[in-house]
Design an enzyme around this catalytic site. Structure first.
Site, PDB file in Angstrom:
ATOM      1  N   ASN A  62      29.115  59.587 119.546  1.00  0.00           N
ATOM      2  CA  ASN A  62      29.760  58.890 120.561  1.00  0.00           C
ATOM      3  C   ASN A  62      30.973  59.772 120.908  1.00  0.00           C
ATOM      4  O   ASN A  62      31.911  60.132 120.046  1.00  0.00           O
ATOM      5  CB  ASN A  62      30.105  57.438 120.059  1.00  0.00           C
ATOM      6  CG  ASN A  62      31.133  56.737 121.137  1.00  0.00           C
ATOM      7  OD1 ASN A  62      31.177  57.011 122.202  1.00  0.00           O
ATOM      8  ND2 ASN A  62      32.169  55.848 120.467  1.00  0.00           N
ATOM      9  N   GLY A  63      31.078  60.383 122.091  1.00  0.00           N
ATOM     10  CA  GLY A  63      32.113  61.239 122.497  1.00  0.00           C
ATOM     11  C   GLY A  63      31.793  62.304 123.248  1.00  0.00           C
ATOM     12  O   GLY A  63      30.494  62.302 123.774  1.00  0.00           O
TER      13      GLY A  63
ATOM     14  N   TRP B 295      25.857  55.375 126.481  1.00  0.00           N
ATOM     15  CA  TRP B 295      26.192  55.505 127.677  1.00  0.00           C
ATOM     16  C   TRP B 295      26.322  56.939 128.016  1.00  0.00           C
ATOM     17  O   TRP B 295      27.125  57.433 127.565  1.00  0.00           O
ATOM     18  CB  TRP B 295      27.670  54.690 127.780  1.00  0.00           C
ATOM     19  CG  TRP B 295      28.283  54.634 129.152  1.00  0.00           C
ATOM     20  CD1 TRP B 295      27.817  53.384 130.006  1.00  0.00           C
ATOM     21  CD2 TRP B 295      29.010  55.334 129.889  1.00  0.00           C
ATOM     22  NE1 TRP B 295      28.752  53.762 131.312  1.00  0.00           N
ATOM     23  CE2 TRP B 295      29.212  54.895 131.212  1.00  0.00           C
ATOM     24  CE3 TRP B 295      29.530  56.759 129.566  1.00  0.00           C
ATOM     25  CZ2 TRP B 295      30.212  55.624 132.030  1.00  0.00           C
ATOM     26  CZ3 TRP B 295      30.264  57.356 130.564  1.00  0.00           C
ATOM     27  CH2 TRP B 295      30.467  56.637 131.932  1.00  0.00           C
TER      28      TRP B 295
ATOM     29  N   LYS C 161      31.544  48.703 127.851  1.00  0.00           N
ATOM     30  CA  LYS C 161      32.605  47.931 127.335  1.00  0.00           C
ATOM     31  C   LYS C 161      34.015  48.778 127.063  1.00  0.00           C
ATOM     32  O   LYS C 161      34.912  48.484 127.536  1.00  0.00           O
ATOM     33  CB  LYS C 161      32.423  46.911 126.098  1.00  0.00           C
ATOM     34  CG  LYS C 161      33.592  45.957 125.719  1.00  0.00           C
ATOM     35  CD  LYS C 161      33.890  44.977 126.843  1.00  0.00           C
ATOM     36  CE  LYS C 161      34.929  43.975 126.530  1.00  0.00           C
ATOM     37  NZ  LYS C 161      35.405  43.414 127.769  1.00  0.00           N
TER      38      LYS C 161
ATOM     39  N   ARG D 269      28.559  48.421 124.265  1.00  0.00           N
ATOM     40  CA  ARG D 269      29.270  49.668 124.545  1.00  0.00           C
ATOM     41  C   ARG D 269      28.547  50.669 125.339  1.00  0.00           C
ATOM     42  O   ARG D 269      29.222  51.577 125.825  1.00  0.00           O
ATOM     43  CB  ARG D 269      29.590  50.192 123.083  1.00  0.00           C
ATOM     44  CG  ARG D 269      30.075  49.194 122.440  1.00  0.00           C
ATOM     45  CD  ARG D 269      30.448  49.996 120.899  1.00  0.00           C
ATOM     46  NE  ARG D 269      31.497  51.093 121.277  1.00  0.00           N
ATOM     47  CZ  ARG D 269      32.690  51.068 120.927  1.00  0.00           C
ATOM     48  NH1 ARG D 269      33.361  49.985 120.572  1.00  0.00           N
ATOM     49  NH2 ARG D 269      33.492  52.228 120.994  1.00  0.00           N
TER      50      ARG D 269
ATOM     51  N   GLU E  78      42.745  42.242 140.509  1.00  0.00           N
ATOM     52  CA  GLU E  78      41.959  41.910 139.452  1.00  0.00           C
ATOM     53  C   GLU E  78      40.728  41.033 139.684  1.00  0.00           C
ATOM     54  O   GLU E  78      39.627  41.304 139.558  1.00  0.00           O
ATOM     55  CB  GLU E  78      42.725  41.137 138.470  1.00  0.00           C
ATOM     56  CG  GLU E  78      41.917  40.507 137.127  1.00  0.00           C
ATOM     57  CD  GLU E  78      40.940  41.534 136.337  1.00  0.00           C
ATOM     58  OE1 GLU E  78      41.471  42.904 136.612  1.00  0.00           O
ATOM     59  OE2 GLU E  78      40.545  41.110 135.656  1.00  0.00           O
TER      60      GLU E  78
ATOM     61  N   CYS F 205      28.920  54.146 124.080  1.00  0.00           N
ATOM     62  CA  CYS F 205      27.928  54.568 122.935  1.00  0.00           C
ATOM     63  C   CYS F 205      28.297  53.623 121.739  1.00  0.00           C
ATOM     64  O   CYS F 205      29.316  53.533 121.298  1.00  0.00           O
ATOM     65  CB  CYS F 205      27.862  55.762 122.747  1.00  0.00           C
ATOM     66  SG  CYS F 205      27.484  57.022 123.946  1.00  0.00           S
TER      67      CYS F 205
ATOM     68  N   LYS G 133      36.952  42.136 139.361  1.00  0.00           N
ATOM     69  CA  LYS G 133      35.973  41.269 138.664  1.00  0.00           C
ATOM     70  C   LYS G 133      34.714  41.011 139.377  1.00  0.00           C
ATOM     71  O   LYS G 133      33.666  41.355 139.013  1.00  0.00           O
ATOM     72  CB  LYS G 133      36.418  39.900 138.501  1.00  0.00           C
ATOM     73  CG  LYS G 133      37.313  39.654 137.250  1.00  0.00           C
ATOM     74  CD  LYS G 133      36.757  39.695 136.089  1.00  0.00           C
ATOM     75  CE  LYS G 133      36.806  41.472 135.426  1.00  0.00           C
ATOM     76  NZ  LYS G 133      38.066  41.956 134.890  1.00  0.00           N
TER      77      LYS G 133
ATOM     78  N   GLU H 294      32.864  44.548 139.814  1.00  0.00           N
ATOM     79  CA  GLU H 294      31.955  45.217 138.546  1.00  0.00           C
ATOM     80  C   GLU H 294      30.713  44.397 138.065  1.00  0.00           C
ATOM     81  O   GLU H 294      29.875  44.985 137.751  1.00  0.00           O
ATOM     82  CB  GLU H 294      32.877  45.517 137.274  1.00  0.00           C
ATOM     83  CG  GLU H 294      33.398  44.270 136.672  1.00  0.00           C
ATOM     84  CD  GLU H 294      34.385  44.576 135.662  1.00  0.00           C
ATOM     85  OE1 GLU H 294      35.255  43.734 135.487  1.00  0.00           O
ATOM     86  OE2 GLU H 294      34.209  45.595 134.795  1.00  0.00           O
TER      87      GLU H 294
ATOM     88  N   HIS I  91      49.180  46.780 158.220  1.00  0.00           N
ATOM     89  CA  HIS I  91      49.229  48.297 158.258  1.00  0.00           C
ATOM     90  C   HIS I  91      47.924  48.877 158.378  1.00  0.00           C
ATOM     91  O   HIS I  91      47.796  50.145 157.958  1.00  0.00           O
ATOM     92  CB  HIS I  91      50.237  48.768 157.059  1.00  0.00           C
ATOM     93  CG  HIS I  91      51.345  48.087 157.136  1.00  0.00           C
ATOM     94  ND1 HIS I  91      52.376  48.548 157.989  1.00  0.00           N
ATOM     95  CD2 HIS I  91      52.096  47.158 156.443  1.00  0.00           C
ATOM     96  CE1 HIS I  91      53.623  47.681 158.017  1.00  0.00           C
ATOM     97  NE2 HIS I  91      53.432  46.853 156.960  1.00  0.00           N
TER      98      HIS I  91
HETATM   99  C1  AGP Z   1      37.583  45.188 132.875  1.00  0.00           C
HETATM  100  O1  AGP Z   1      36.553  44.163 133.358  1.00  0.00           O
HETATM  101  C2  AGP Z   1      36.896  46.525 132.745  1.00  0.00           C
HETATM  102  N1  AGP Z   1      35.779  46.475 132.423  1.00  0.00           N
HETATM  103  C3  AGP Z   1      37.733  47.660 132.422  1.00  0.00           C
HETATM  104  O2  AGP Z   1      38.543  47.871 133.727  1.00  0.00           O
HETATM  105  C4  AGP Z   1      38.801  47.669 131.137  1.00  0.00           C
HETATM  106  O3  AGP Z   1      39.777  46.756 131.464  1.00  0.00           O
HETATM  107  C5  AGP Z   1      39.174  49.046 131.264  1.00  0.00           C
HETATM  108  O4  AGP Z   1      38.082  50.020 130.695  1.00  0.00           O
HETATM  109  C6  AGP Z   1      40.284  49.122 129.841  1.00  0.00           C
HETATM  110  O5  AGP Z   1      39.970  48.882 128.719  1.00  0.00           O
HETATM  111  P1  AGP Z   1      40.745  48.387 127.762  1.00  0.00           P
HETATM  112  O6  AGP Z   1      41.574  47.444 127.863  1.00  0.00           O
HETATM  113  O7  AGP Z   1      39.921  48.214 126.402  1.00  0.00           O
HETATM  114  O8  AGP Z   1      41.477  49.817 127.162  1.00  0.00           O
END
Ligand code: AGP
Length: 613
Positions: free
Chosen positions: A100-101, A74, A608, A27, A483, A2, A487, A490, A506
């Protein structure tokens, strides 16, 4: 999660709000809405979907109000439809709030209010708070006080703005656990969930702390805590420039941020490495340096991509500093009553500095009496302020929801951190110089990888129809496999798994058939020959292999005819390699998502910064 923005001053509020909402849209983007006070009347407009859906409903010529706020959502409680969109009103329709929260005790408050005859139109926790504030306001006719009294009864988190029709010259803001920044202009104020919405108007900001509120008129501000005690706060200056918030000719922020990585690594290391002595200088850690030298254990805690950086950090710190390191998902760590000794260091890694779980993990660590550190990008963020000491990334604002440049900066800062402690303990000057030389070479080497973007785009086109991917690596490249897979997941919504290559036999080897693209991180290091065997095993089962290999590695001859594609990256030390080896994987994910026509900067269901748990 949010985005919120509020304005009071001399400008047209709808313009400032919509402009600000564009800045914070990353956000959350399920729905959006605004409230303004126009000619003494509260006007609220809201709509599900992206911001342009809301914009279509606002007749900008019709409104001249100088006070109001906006929200981009969000969803946490209630589906993302028009009715659940913020702002929410109290029962009189004269008090409006954005939030937001999460209000955790909303059910209890709702039944109490229902018994008192109040009614609700939405499924949200925020509406309950709006109605509750309204119920107090009805009696005391003082909106700031009504907000303060209501918040005293709330459990949960909030970054909150409130306006009331009967007090048309005031905005109230409050926070607990969710970010809120106050922008201080000349006879105007902007309140927002992040600095990016403020920097268009002023660079002077105040960061309220948890359980603090602000009462704004167009030419005054009062900050107090929820116990009604006035507080003086320092005004600080936002560091970044406006052009960092633009795409700069790139089709997406993510691609721009991938291409910025040479620069952002330079920014992360500037003034921090001393080639002549092989030392690292980290000003933010000076006060804890002595304790770090004798530390018995370091715990790294983070979420998502930042957790992957932490895994790499573990390998780096254990190699250079010879201190045992535990890596913890913040969401697990905070709830499982972890064993923490007073002499431990708990280090939070976070781009935003606002991730709720990471912030709470740090608070839990503090309660247990150890020293806490932050490796954070956003200056002045909650984690940066909650930790005892720390190191900033200086990567500039990262707007793409998929983290790229913040990740490579985190890994770089973790390498500096490891070397900083290592040099105080057993790492020799010669070894320090050798690593620093390589760190200095990174930006040039990143540029070389980026020059292969077109080749990677072609590979991406070829595999964009695949519905599953595997990413495999060993040592420093194992977290890179995780990672790379994250990527792809997501931003393209394609299923991908990252695995330590040797674990395949395994179980996961059963997944391999001739339709499965397998990305191997086959760079030159001490486990290259072992990885080569894993690659053979996948090849023997028909997997389509894309190998990330190091230039000038004689071993490449042995894998060349086993793989469909080789992407070469420059040679470096294994400890520096993850900063380079992730870059082709970021590009691969980007181009596959682009080929699939995905909304790359704002992937579905994500936001984000995750400020709810
Ligand atoms: C990364 O591509 C993500 N969108 C997500 O995993 C992110 O890294 C995670 O939410 C942690 O965020 P921060 O680094 O702002 O704490």
């Amino acid at each position: 999660m949010c985005g919120i923005i509020g304005y009071i001053g001399k400008r047209k509020a709808t313009e400032v709000i919509m402009n600000g909402l564009k800045r914070v849209e990353y956000r959350g983007y399920d729905s959006a809405g605004i409230s303004i006070i126009e000619n003494g009347k509260l006007v609220t407009i809201k709509k599900s979907g992206r911001l342009n859906e809301l914009n279509k409903l606002i007749d900008h010529n019709k409104y001249s109000s100088n006070i109001g706020f906006g929200h981009t959502r969000w969803a946490t409680h209630g589906e993302p439809n028009d009715i659940n969109a913020h702002p929410h009103l109290d029962n009189s329709g004269k008090v409006s709030i954005i939030h937001n929260g999460i209000i955790e005790n909303y059910s209890a408050l709702k039944s109490l209010l229902t018994k008192q005859g109040y009614h609700f139109k939405t499924e949200t926790d925020t509406e309950v708070l709006a109605v509750y504030i309204g119920s107090i306001y009805e009696k005391n006719k003082n909106i700031a006080e009504a907000v303060r009294l209501a918040l005293a009864d709330v459990t949960g988190t909030f970054g909150l703005l409130v306006i009331a029709e009967d007090e048309p010259d005031k905005i109230i803001g409050a926070r607990r656990g969710s970010p809120l920044v106050i922008g201080i202009g000349k006879n105007e104020f902007i309140l927002a969930s992040d600095q990016t919405a403020i920097v268009d108007y002023t660079k002077h900001v105040i960061y309220p702390d948890d359980n603090e509120m602000v009462i704004l008129t167009k030419d005054s501000y009062v900050i107090k805590n929820l116990d009604n005690i006035n507080i003086n706060k320092e005004i600080t200056t936002i560091e970044f420039e406006l052009n960092q918030l633009e795409k700069g000719g790139f089709p997406h922020f993510m691609l721009k941020e991938i291409f910025e990585q040479g620069k952002t690594i330079e920014n992360a290391t500037r003034g921090r490495i001393i080639l002549a002595t092989g030392d690292v200088r980290l000003g933010g850690l000076t006060e804890v340096a002595d304790r770090l030298r004798t530390a018995k254990r370091i715990i790294l805690t983070a979420c998502g991509t930042s957790w992957h950086s932490a895994l790499i950090g573990k390998y780096m710190i254990e190699t250079l500093a010879r201190i045992p390191v535990d890596v913890e998902y913040a969401s697990e760590f905070r709830y499982r009553d972890p064993v923490i000794y007073p002499e431990d260091f708990v280090v939070a890694i976070s781009q935003s500095g606002e991730t709720a779980d990471t912030l709470e993990a740090i608070r839990e660590a503090k309660r247990k009496g150890c020293t806490t550190l932050g490796i954070v990008n956003v200056v002045g963020s909650s984690i940066a302020r909650a930790t005892d000491a720390g190191v900033y990334l200086h990567a500039g604002p990262e707007i793409g929801v998929a983290s790229t440049k913040a990740f490579t900066s985190q890994v770089t800062v973790l390498l500096l951190f490891a070397l900083y402690i290592g040099r105080m303990r057993s790492v020799s000057q010669t070894e320090g110089i050798r690593i620093i030389k390589e760190i200095q070479e990174i930006p040039k080497k990143i540029e070389k990888i980026l020059q292969q973007a077109d080749k990677i785009k072609e590979i991406a086109k070829r595999y964009s129809k695949s519905r599953n991917f595997l990413y495999l690596g060993r040592g420093y490249n194992y977290p890179i496999a995780l990672e790379g897979a994250l990527k792809l997941k997501e931003i393209s919504y394609v299923h991908a798994e990252g695995y330590p290559a040797a674990e395949m036999k395994h179980g996961p080897l059963a997944l391999i058939d001739d339709e499965m693209p397998v990305v191997f991180l086959a760079t030159k290091d001490e486990v290259f020959d072992k990885l080569r065997s894993n690659l053979e095993e996948v090849k023997a089962r028909g997997g389509k292999i894309i190998a990330i290999a190091t230039e000038n590695n004689e071993g490449n001859e042995l894998i060349k005819n086993k793989v469909e594609h080789m992407i070469y990256i420059p040679e470096t030390l294994p400890i520096v390699m993850p900063i380079l080896s992730i870059i082709p994987l970021q590009l691969l994910a980007y181009y596959i998502a682009d080929e699939l026509g995905r909304d790359i900067d704002n992937p579905r269901h994500l936001a984000k910064s995750v400020t709810v748990e």
